[in-house]
Design an enzyme around this catalytic site. Structure first.
Site, PDB file in Angstrom:
ATOM      1  CD  GLN A  91      36.771  25.543  52.193  1.00 35.44           C
ATOM      2  OE1 GLN A  91      35.761  25.616  51.484  1.00 35.44           O
ATOM      3  NE2 GLN A  91      37.487  26.611  52.500  1.00 35.44           N
ATOM      4  CG  HIS A 109      35.858  19.933  50.487  1.00 30.60           C
ATOM      5  ND1 HIS A 109      36.082  21.207  50.039  1.00 30.60           N
ATOM      6  CD2 HIS A 109      34.665  19.980  51.140  1.00 30.60           C
ATOM      7  CE1 HIS A 109      35.063  21.984  50.388  1.00 30.60           C
ATOM      8  NE2 HIS A 109      34.206  21.263  51.059  1.00 30.60           N
ATOM      9  CB  CYS A 136      37.911  -2.274  44.296  1.00 32.38           C
ATOM     10  SG  CYS A 136      37.874  -2.322  46.105  1.00 32.38           S
ATOM     11  CB  CYS A 139      34.905  -5.535  46.164  1.00 29.30           C
ATOM     12  SG  CYS A 139      34.770  -4.136  45.041  1.00 29.30           S
ATOM     13  N   GLY A 176      42.792  31.804  53.259  1.00 30.49           N
ATOM     14  CA  GLY A 176      42.845  31.450  51.841  1.00 30.49           C
ATOM     15  C   GLY A 176      41.611  30.790  51.277  1.00 30.49           C
ATOM     16  CB  THR A 177      38.494  29.771  52.080  1.00 30.48           C
ATOM     17  OG1 THR A 177      37.322  29.251  51.456  1.00 30.48           O
ATOM     18  CG2 THR A 177      38.129  30.417  53.404  1.00 30.48           C
ATOM     19  CG  LEU A 203      45.859  37.964  47.408  1.00 35.77           C
ATOM     20  CD1 LEU A 203      47.267  38.114  47.987  1.00 35.77           C
ATOM     21  CD2 LEU A 203      45.928  37.244  46.065  1.00 35.77           C
ATOM     22  CD  GLU A 204      40.871  38.956  45.972  1.00 34.30           C
ATOM     23  OE1 GLU A 204      41.642  39.726  45.396  1.00 34.30           O
ATOM     24  OE2 GLU A 204      40.292  38.008  45.430  1.00 34.30           O
ATOM     25  CB  ALA A 220      48.742  32.351  52.789  1.00 33.44           C
TER      26      ALA A 220
HETATM   27  N1  APR Z   1      47.436  33.980  49.894  1.00 30.61           N
HETATM   28  C1  APR Z   1      46.236  34.082  50.533  1.00 30.61           C
HETATM   29  N2  APR Z   1      45.043  33.970  49.912  1.00 30.61           N
HETATM   30  C2  APR Z   1      45.064  33.740  48.581  1.00 30.61           C
HETATM   31  C3  APR Z   1      46.267  33.611  47.841  1.00 30.61           C
HETATM   32  C4  APR Z   1      47.487  33.744  48.555  1.00 30.61           C
HETATM   33  N3  APR Z   1      48.680  33.642  47.948  1.00 30.61           N
HETATM   34  N4  APR Z   1      45.941  33.407  46.524  1.00 30.61           N
HETATM   35  C5  APR Z   1      44.599  33.387  46.467  1.00 30.61           C
HETATM   36  N5  APR Z   1      44.062  33.595  47.686  1.00 30.61           N
HETATM   37  C6  APR Z   1      42.649  33.650  48.070  1.00 30.61           C
HETATM   38  C7  APR Z   1      41.748  34.228  47.012  1.00 30.61           C
HETATM   39  O1  APR Z   1      41.645  35.635  47.176  1.00 30.61           O
HETATM   40  C8  APR Z   1      40.411  33.538  47.311  1.00 30.61           C
HETATM   41  O2  APR Z   1      39.668  34.282  48.262  1.00 30.61           O
HETATM   42  O3  APR Z   1      42.227  32.320  48.265  1.00 30.61           O
HETATM   43  C9  APR Z   1      40.832  32.215  47.959  1.00 30.61           C
HETATM   44  C10 APR Z   1      40.640  31.028  47.041  1.00 30.61           C
HETATM   45  O4  APR Z   1      39.250  30.878  46.829  1.00 30.61           O
HETATM   46  P1  APR Z   1      38.748  29.653  45.950  1.00 30.61           P
HETATM   47  O5  APR Z   1      39.573  29.557  44.708  1.00 30.61           O
HETATM   48  O6  APR Z   1      37.268  29.786  45.838  1.00 30.61           O
HETATM   49  O7  APR Z   1      39.118  28.346  46.808  1.00 30.61           O
HETATM   50  P2  APR Z   1      38.322  27.771  48.069  1.00 30.61           P
HETATM   51  O8  APR Z   1      37.686  28.881  48.847  1.00 30.61           O
HETATM   52  O9  APR Z   1      39.264  26.878  48.797  1.00 30.61           O
HETATM   53  O10 APR Z   1      37.176  26.874  47.365  1.00 30.61           O
HETATM   54  C11 APR Z   1      36.333  26.174  48.242  1.00 30.61           C
HETATM   55  O11 APR Z   1      35.309  25.065  46.352  1.00 30.61           O
HETATM   56  O12 APR Z   1      35.630  24.125  44.305  1.00 30.61           O
HETATM   57  C12 APR Z   1      35.392  23.847  45.626  1.00 30.61           C
HETATM   58  O13 APR Z   1      35.985  21.906  46.742  1.00 30.61           O
HETATM   59  C13 APR Z   1      36.530  23.055  46.188  1.00 30.61           C
HETATM   60  O14 APR Z   1      37.506  23.167  48.367  1.00 30.61           O
HETATM   61  C14 APR Z   1      37.117  23.950  47.254  1.00 30.61           C
HETATM   62  C15 APR Z   1      35.951  24.868  47.594  1.00 30.61           C
END
Ligand code: APR
Length: 234
Positions: A91, A109, A136, A139, A176-177, A203-204, A220
């Site tokens: 993402q 993304h 551009c 064009c 990490g999402t 992380l959580e 991570a």
């Molecule tokens: N190691 C592992 N995980 C981590 C760390 C770390 N050091 N630091 C933060 N995190 C986790 C957080 O706990 C959280 O669950 O990473 C996640 C980040 O979540 P978001 O900030 O929501 O990012 P993401 O999930 O990538 O967002 C998805 O939303 O804004 C849009 O397009 C944007 O691609 C993005 C999408």
């Protein structure tokens, strides 16, 4: 140790946090400093393109200095050493998977290092600043260039390829999402449907934590290398 054949990895901003790139929804995340409606929607860009350009120009600059961390490197090692298929779907719009040696991460993304002309549709690598006066190269139109990133309300890239991979995978790893933004947040359900083993490395616990068969919570750079070694039978 089970031998997996086809692995799909989904990564989010958390994998790049320890490389110094901000996440979005953590306490001092990007969306606590910027209104995403102003900089991550087509309407916001239309209202104030220069403000949005400055937002992405600043992130492009920070992105240029960032280095891949042990988590990106571990996933590149998984791609190289795993005997079966590995597809990394990210993402993230940064280039840290590529910098770690990953061959072709799927940027659903888009990519900060690419620019798109909303007039003629040409997309190209772009490492400099963009402004409303940028013409551009294809064009010649000005006021049509934008970062080639997917905004809220727009269709993510490569969805067909991603869904085919999810329906055939036997291991799905999410790194990490927060599991709050679709369609990425729904990938774990697709993987479960395909009978895959599902693992959350974060992380959580994320919003989708209960959907995962296995989880390892921590930074991570710790939990991803450990899990990759487990999969590789190291
Ligand atoms: N190691 C592992 N995980 C981590 C760390 C770390 N050091 N630091 C933060 N995190 C986790 C957080 O706990 C959280 O669950 O990473 C996640 C980040 O979540 P978001 O900030 O929501 O990012 P993401 O999930 O990538 O967002 C998805 O939303 O804004 C849009 O397009 C944007 O691609 C993005 C999408």
């Amino acid at each position: 140790m089970v031998m997996y054949e086809r692995i799909v990895v989904l990564t989010g901003a958390g994998i790049s946090a320890e490389s110094g790139l901000g996440t979005f929804r953590d306490k001092d995340g990007i969306w606590t400093k910027y209104d995403l409606n102003e900089v991550a929607t087509p309407e916001g860009f239309k209202r104030n393109p220069q403000f949005a350009h400055e937002f992405y120009n600043a992130r492009r600059k920070v992105g240029r200095e960032a280095k891949p961390n042990a988590a990106h490197l571990a996933l590149a090692k998984l791609e190289t050493e795993h005997s079966g298929d590995v597809l990394i779907v990210t993402q993230n719009i940064d280039h840290l998977h590529e910098a770690a040696g990953s061959k072709q991460p799927v940027h659903m993304h888009g990519e900060l290092a690419r620019a798109l002309c909303s007039h003629c549709g040409a997309s190209r690598q772009w490492l400099e600043d963009l402004t409303v006066d940028t013409a551009c190269p294809d064009c010649g139109r000005t006021e049509a260039m934008r970062p080639d990133v997917v905004w809220f309300g727009e269709m993510p890239y490569h969805m067909e390829k991603i869904f085919v991979a999810l329906s055939n995978c036997d291991l799905f790893i999410s790194v990490g999402t927060s599991g709050t933004v679709y369609p990425a947040a729904g990938f774990v359900a697709e993987a479960l449907q395909a009978g895959a083993h599902t693992v959350e490395l974060n992380l959580e616990p994320s919003e989708g934590a209960t959907l995962f068969a296995e989880a390892s919570h921590g930074p991570a750079t710790k939990v991803v290398p450990a899990y990759v070694d487990k999969v590789l039978g190291a």
